[in-house]
Scaffold this motif. Structure first.
Motif, PDB file in Angstrom:
ATOM      1  N   THR A 212       2.877 -90.223 -55.182  1.00  0.00           N
ATOM      2  CA  THR A 212       4.230 -90.154 -55.291  1.00  0.00           C
ATOM      3  C   THR A 212       4.971 -88.924 -54.853  1.00  0.00           C
ATOM      4  OG1 THR A 212       4.308 -90.088 -57.587  1.00  0.00           O
ATOM      5  CG2 THR A 212       4.285 -91.677 -57.009  1.00  0.00           C
ATOM      6  N   PRO A 213       5.413 -87.974 -53.839  1.00  0.00           N
ATOM      7  CA  PRO A 213       5.909 -86.653 -54.258  1.00  0.00           C
ATOM      8  C   PRO A 213       7.219 -87.319 -53.475  1.00  0.00           C
ATOM      9  CG  PRO A 213       4.308 -87.244 -51.938  1.00  0.00           C
ATOM     10  CD  PRO A 213       3.785 -88.604 -52.853  1.00  0.00           C
ATOM     11  N   LEU A 214       7.273 -88.676 -52.863  1.00  0.00           N
ATOM     12  CA  LEU A 214       9.085 -88.657 -52.131  1.00  0.00           C
ATOM     13  C   LEU A 214      10.203 -88.395 -52.655  1.00  0.00           C
ATOM     14  CD1 LEU A 214       7.825 -91.512 -50.333  1.00  0.00           C
ATOM     15  CD2 LEU A 214       7.344 -89.363 -49.443  1.00  0.00           C
ATOM     16  N   THR A 215      10.156 -89.057 -53.731  1.00  0.00           N
ATOM     17  CA  THR A 215      11.184 -88.712 -55.077  1.00  0.00           C
ATOM     18  C   THR A 215      10.793 -87.061 -55.033  1.00  0.00           C
ATOM     19  OG1 THR A 215      10.693 -90.327 -56.022  1.00  0.00           O
ATOM     20  CG2 THR A 215      11.391 -89.071 -57.466  1.00  0.00           C
ATOM     21  N   ALA A 216      10.033 -86.568 -56.070  1.00  0.00           N
ATOM     22  CA  ALA A 216      10.384 -85.293 -55.426  1.00  0.00           C
ATOM     23  C   ALA A 216      11.188 -83.973 -54.334  1.00  0.00           C
ATOM     24  CB  ALA A 216       9.120 -84.281 -55.458  1.00  0.00           C
ATOM     25  N   LEU A 217      10.621 -84.438 -52.977  1.00  0.00           N
ATOM     26  CA  LEU A 217      10.973 -84.324 -51.962  1.00  0.00           C
ATOM     27  C   LEU A 217      12.891 -84.144 -51.912  1.00  0.00           C
ATOM     28  CD1 LEU A 217       8.121 -84.608 -49.379  1.00  0.00           C
ATOM     29  CD2 LEU A 217       8.236 -82.240 -50.203  1.00  0.00           C
ATOM     30  N   LEU A 218      12.486 -85.539 -52.049  1.00  0.00           N
ATOM     31  CA  LEU A 218      14.417 -86.126 -51.944  1.00  0.00           C
ATOM     32  C   LEU A 218      15.420 -85.371 -53.408  1.00  0.00           C
ATOM     33  CD1 LEU A 218      16.285 -87.289 -50.859  1.00  0.00           C
ATOM     34  CD2 LEU A 218      15.976 -89.330 -52.499  1.00  0.00           C
ATOM     35  N   PHE A 219      14.882 -85.098 -54.511  1.00  0.00           N
ATOM     36  CA  PHE A 219      15.401 -84.400 -55.774  1.00  0.00           C
ATOM     37  C   PHE A 219      15.622 -83.125 -55.143  1.00  0.00           C
ATOM     38  CE2 PHE A 219      14.174 -81.996 -59.784  1.00  0.00           C
ATOM     39  CZ  PHE A 219      16.383 -82.199 -60.130  1.00  0.00           C
ATOM     40  N   ALA A 220      13.793 -82.249 -55.018  1.00  0.00           N
ATOM     41  CA  ALA A 220      14.775 -80.591 -54.655  1.00  0.00           C
ATOM     42  C   ALA A 220      15.822 -80.618 -53.224  1.00  0.00           C
ATOM     43  CB  ALA A 220      13.304 -80.136 -53.542  1.00  0.00           C
ATOM     44  N   GLN A 221      15.496 -82.103 -52.354  1.00  0.00           N
ATOM     45  CA  GLN A 221      17.090 -81.792 -51.419  1.00  0.00           C
ATOM     46  C   GLN A 221      18.801 -82.103 -51.849  1.00  0.00           C
ATOM     47  OE1 GLN A 221      17.773 -85.106 -48.979  1.00  0.00           O
ATOM     48  NE2 GLN A 221      17.769 -83.450 -46.911  1.00  0.00           N
ATOM     49  N   VAL A 222      18.618 -82.607 -53.158  1.00  0.00           N
ATOM     50  CA  VAL A 222      19.570 -82.725 -53.730  1.00  0.00           C
ATOM     51  C   VAL A 222      19.810 -80.802 -54.879  1.00  0.00           C
ATOM     52  CG1 VAL A 222      20.641 -83.688 -56.148  1.00  0.00           C
ATOM     53  CG2 VAL A 222      19.616 -85.180 -54.662  1.00  0.00           C
ATOM     54  N   LEU A 223      18.648 -80.448 -55.343  1.00  0.00           N
ATOM     55  CA  LEU A 223      19.101 -78.909 -55.951  1.00  0.00           C
ATOM     56  C   LEU A 223      19.661 -78.033 -54.901  1.00  0.00           C
ATOM     57  CD1 LEU A 223      16.197 -79.085 -58.443  1.00  0.00           C
ATOM     58  CD2 LEU A 223      18.159 -79.333 -58.980  1.00  0.00           C
ATOM     59  N   GLN A 224      19.150 -78.206 -53.905  1.00  0.00           N
ATOM     60  CA  GLN A 224      19.403 -77.225 -52.158  1.00  0.00           C
ATOM     61  C   GLN A 224      21.231 -77.106 -52.640  1.00  0.00           C
ATOM     62  OE1 GLN A 224      17.099 -78.127 -49.208  1.00  0.00           O
ATOM     63  NE2 GLN A 224      16.533 -75.855 -49.184  1.00  0.00           N
ATOM     64  N   GLU A 225      21.291 -78.949 -52.010  1.00  0.00           N
ATOM     65  CA  GLU A 225      22.646 -79.247 -51.980  1.00  0.00           C
ATOM     66  C   GLU A 225      23.925 -78.168 -53.282  1.00  0.00           C
ATOM     67  OE1 GLU A 225      22.344 -83.064 -50.814  1.00  0.00           O
ATOM     68  OE2 GLU A 225      21.607 -83.081 -49.719  1.00  0.00           O
ATOM     69  N   ALA A 226      22.948 -78.826 -54.205  1.00  0.00           N
ATOM     70  CA  ALA A 226      24.167 -78.300 -55.425  1.00  0.00           C
ATOM     71  C   ALA A 226      23.670 -76.830 -55.860  1.00  0.00           C
ATOM     72  CB  ALA A 226      23.647 -78.982 -57.078  1.00  0.00           C
ATOM     73  N   GLY A 227      23.242 -76.176 -54.745  1.00  0.00           N
ATOM     74  CA  GLY A 227      23.570 -74.426 -54.930  1.00  0.00           C
ATOM     75  C   GLY A 227      22.649 -74.031 -55.281  1.00  0.00           C
ATOM     76  N   LEU A 228      21.421 -74.486 -55.985  1.00  0.00           N
ATOM     77  CA  LEU A 228      19.831 -73.690 -56.105  1.00  0.00           C
ATOM     78  C   LEU A 228      19.428 -72.556 -54.821  1.00  0.00           C
ATOM     79  CD1 LEU A 228      18.482 -74.067 -58.764  1.00  0.00           C
ATOM     80  CD2 LEU A 228      16.573 -74.989 -57.456  1.00  0.00           C
ATOM     81  N   PRO A 229      19.430 -71.705 -55.086  1.00  0.00           N
ATOM     82  CA  PRO A 229      18.894 -70.742 -54.419  1.00  0.00           C
ATOM     83  C   PRO A 229      18.062 -70.716 -54.085  1.00  0.00           C
ATOM     84  CG  PRO A 229      20.024 -69.226 -55.877  1.00  0.00           C
ATOM     85  CD  PRO A 229      20.215 -70.745 -57.128  1.00  0.00           C
ATOM     86  N   ALA A 230      17.676 -69.836 -52.658  1.00  0.00           N
ATOM     87  CA  ALA A 230      16.299 -70.280 -51.915  1.00  0.00           C
ATOM     88  C   ALA A 230      15.142 -69.395 -52.960  1.00  0.00           C
ATOM     89  CB  ALA A 230      16.331 -69.754 -50.438  1.00  0.00           C
ATOM     90  N   GLY A 231      14.351 -70.078 -52.341  1.00  0.00           N
ATOM     91  CA  GLY A 231      12.911 -69.205 -53.994  1.00  0.00           C
ATOM     92  C   GLY A 231      13.246 -69.682 -54.393  1.00  0.00           C
ATOM     93  N   VAL A 232      13.659 -70.249 -55.649  1.00  0.00           N
ATOM     94  CA  VAL A 232      13.854 -70.632 -56.889  1.00  0.00           C
ATOM     95  C   VAL A 232      13.098 -71.974 -57.044  1.00  0.00           C
ATOM     96  CG1 VAL A 232      15.421 -71.469 -58.934  1.00  0.00           C
ATOM     97  CG2 VAL A 232      16.059 -69.534 -57.255  1.00  0.00           C
ATOM     98  N   LEU A 233      13.224 -72.890 -56.311  1.00  0.00           N
ATOM     99  CA  LEU A 233      12.210 -74.032 -56.612  1.00  0.00           C
ATOM    100  C   LEU A 233      11.318 -74.009 -54.938  1.00  0.00           C
ATOM    101  CD1 LEU A 233      11.429 -76.763 -57.476  1.00  0.00           C
ATOM    102  CD2 LEU A 233      13.080 -77.826 -56.686  1.00  0.00           C
TER     103      LEU A 233
END
Length: 513
Positions: A212-233
């Motif tokens: 079940t990796p797809l949910t994690a990938l979509l969530f990571a994309q959301v965190l990027q869009e929320a402003g999480l800096p590169a490399g943090v996740l």
């Protein structure tokens, strides 16, 4: 067990496909899958694996492929840790309010996209859509809770008892952390590790379950869009979990390991983490008892049992694995339980009214069938269910077993499926003895109208969590975790952020000297 390390994965490595979407779905499902990232997230960039190999993610209701995604290698894992290590210094110095606002924006984004996350979890894990919607609300709440805790990280200042110095105590981020999450709660198991790490100022490498990796990938994309800096996740799904994570655990750049999964795998990870003296958090196996006493409100007890046992298809470490009922009410309780279960619909999780969906993979279904067959051979009776469904999909009928003999394997191991073994007891002392007769100690449930008995149980049961007259205890504002071989550390609550903080003491000379 929470899903990691048990049985064969329902995914395989294969050459890169020209199109990541392979299986046939509805238009809405295809549209959603087309928006899910299919690469590895490393240093803020979505990339293919270093060898180009792919990982197929199956729909457990049809056994068709949903997506083909990048399958991380050892080199990819190393790159992810390097990115986390490089980002740690600046991220650890980021203002608490800035970290809090990222978490708050992520909470709002996940909530706004609740339908997407719910459908995606149902597609890759199999749970009914109503269950998935509940997980979105639960998982998102960790983002909000820890956004509120971010600015409350504090220390203290005091005069030493002898008056000759001053004592200052501060908290700082532990540092780069590796998260290994299970398949059964793809969003919530990620958010309850990632959210406190962000709040504390830690960078991360996330290895989601191969099923079940797809949910994690979509969530990571959301965190990027929320402003999480590169490399943090950094996110590295892989079909070779041990090969990818072992070098990371042995790497001096890593400072924290958090794992949710089986006790068997957890023991091995704790041993591996000892070489680097890593901080570890382990949420491991469970064998939860649910006790129904002679004075219980049986309507409430049946409702609680249905929730505690069949939530998430029974694929939860908190699932009631053993239902212990006072002998005077056992026949009536069991009859009511079976009658309610006759209303259950076993179907694909996207179908309206589905109460039980498919299990996550063939290995999980086959283990459930094996445990039931062994119990029957030893004298247990099937009151309802008791069979795997023929045809496509990993379905197993909701089942109640009675007359399960003491010592049966189904009472010692996590079932991780929709099977409820019912035992009887004669008095409170026997109930407590039966409940504690396990190496696990995650959670227990009890139904009684006697408050004093409830308080006694809260003290006598060897568990980290206790539900009194309720079939659910999980709450982002409460510390989640167990005792004995159910794990180390706590997730959620005020205690959850402490897992990602180190305490530093600074001695200061007497300013009057």
């Amino acid at each position: 067990m929470s899903g990691v390390g048990g049985g064969a994965a329902s995914s395989t490595a294969r050459p890169a496909s020209p199109s990541p979407v392979i299986g046939g779905q509805s238009d809405a499902e295809r549209e959603l899958l087309a928006r899910v990232p299919t690469g590895l997230l490393i240093a803020g960039e979505w990339r293919d694996s270093s060898t180009g190999r792919r990982l197929e993610v199956l729909d457990p209701s049809t056994e068709q492929v949903l997506l083909s995604i990048a399958d991380a290698t050892v080199d990819d894992g190393d790159a992810a840790l390097a990115a986390a290590h490089a980002a740690q210094r600046d991220w650890g110095r980021t203002a608490p309010r800035e970290r809090a606002e990222i978490l708050r924006r992520a909470f709002e984004a996940v909530t706004a996209r609740a339908d997407d996350f719910a459908l995606l979890m149902t597609l890759e894990m199999g749970k009914p859509l109503a269950e998935s919607r509940g997980e979105v609300a639960y998982g998102a709440e960790f983002l909000r809770w820890f956004s509120e805790e971010t600015a409350r990280i504090s220390g203290r200042f005091a005069t030493a008892p002898d008056g000759r110095s001053r004592l200052m105590v501060t908290k700082r981020p532990v540092g780069p952390s590796l998260f290994i999450t299970p398949w059964n709660f793809p969003l919530a198991m990620a958010t309850r590790k990632i959210a406190p790490a962000i709040a504390a100022g830690c960078t991360m490498v996330l290895k989601p379950a191969a099923q079940t990796p797809l949910t994690a990938l979509l969530f990571a994309q959301v965190l990027q869009e929320a402003g999480l800096p590169a490399g943090v996740l950094n996110v590295v799904p892989t079909s070779t979990a041990g090969a990818v994570t072992a070098p990371l655990i042995a790497d001096s750049r890593l400072r924290k390991l958090s794992f949710t999964g089986s006790t068997e795998v957890g023991r091995r990870l704790i041993a591996a983490a000892a070489d680097q003296v890593l901080r570890v958090s382990m949420e491991l196996g469970g064998n939860a008892p649910l006790l129904v006493f002679e004075d219980a409100d049986l309507d409430r007890a049946v409702e609680g049992a249905l929730l505690a046992k069949f939530r998430n298809n029974g694929e939860a470490c908190t699932a009631a694995n053993r239902i212990l009922v006072h002998e005077s009410v056992a026949p009536e309780f069991t009859a009511r339980l079976v009658e309610r279960m006759r209303e259950f619909t076993l179907a694909r999780g996207t179908e309206p009214g589905t109460r039980i969906g498919p299990l996550v993979d063939a290995a999980t279904r086959d283990k459930v069938a094996e445990l039931v067959a062994e119990a029957e051979a030893e004298g247990a009776a099937v009151a309802i269910g008791g069979r795997a469904r023929d045809g496509a999909g990993f379905y197993y009928e909701p089942t109640v077993l009675t007359g399960v003999p003491a010592g049966a394997r189904i009472l010692r191991e996590e079932i991780f499926g929709p099977v409820a073994p019912v035992q009887t007891f004669a008095d409170e002392a026997e109930a407590i003895a039966l409940a504690n007769d396990t190496e696990f100690g995650l959670v227990a449930y009890a139904f009684t109208r006697d408050l004093n008995r409830g308080l006694r149980l809260a003290e006598e049961l060897e568990v980290g969590m206790f539900g009194l007259n309720t079939g659910i205890v999980s709450n982002p504002a409460a510390p989640f975790g167990g005792v004995k071989q159910s794990g180390l550390g706590r997730e959620g609550g005020f205690e959850g952020i402490d897992e990602y903080l180190e305490t530093r003491y600074i001695g200061i000379a007497d300013p009057y000297a």
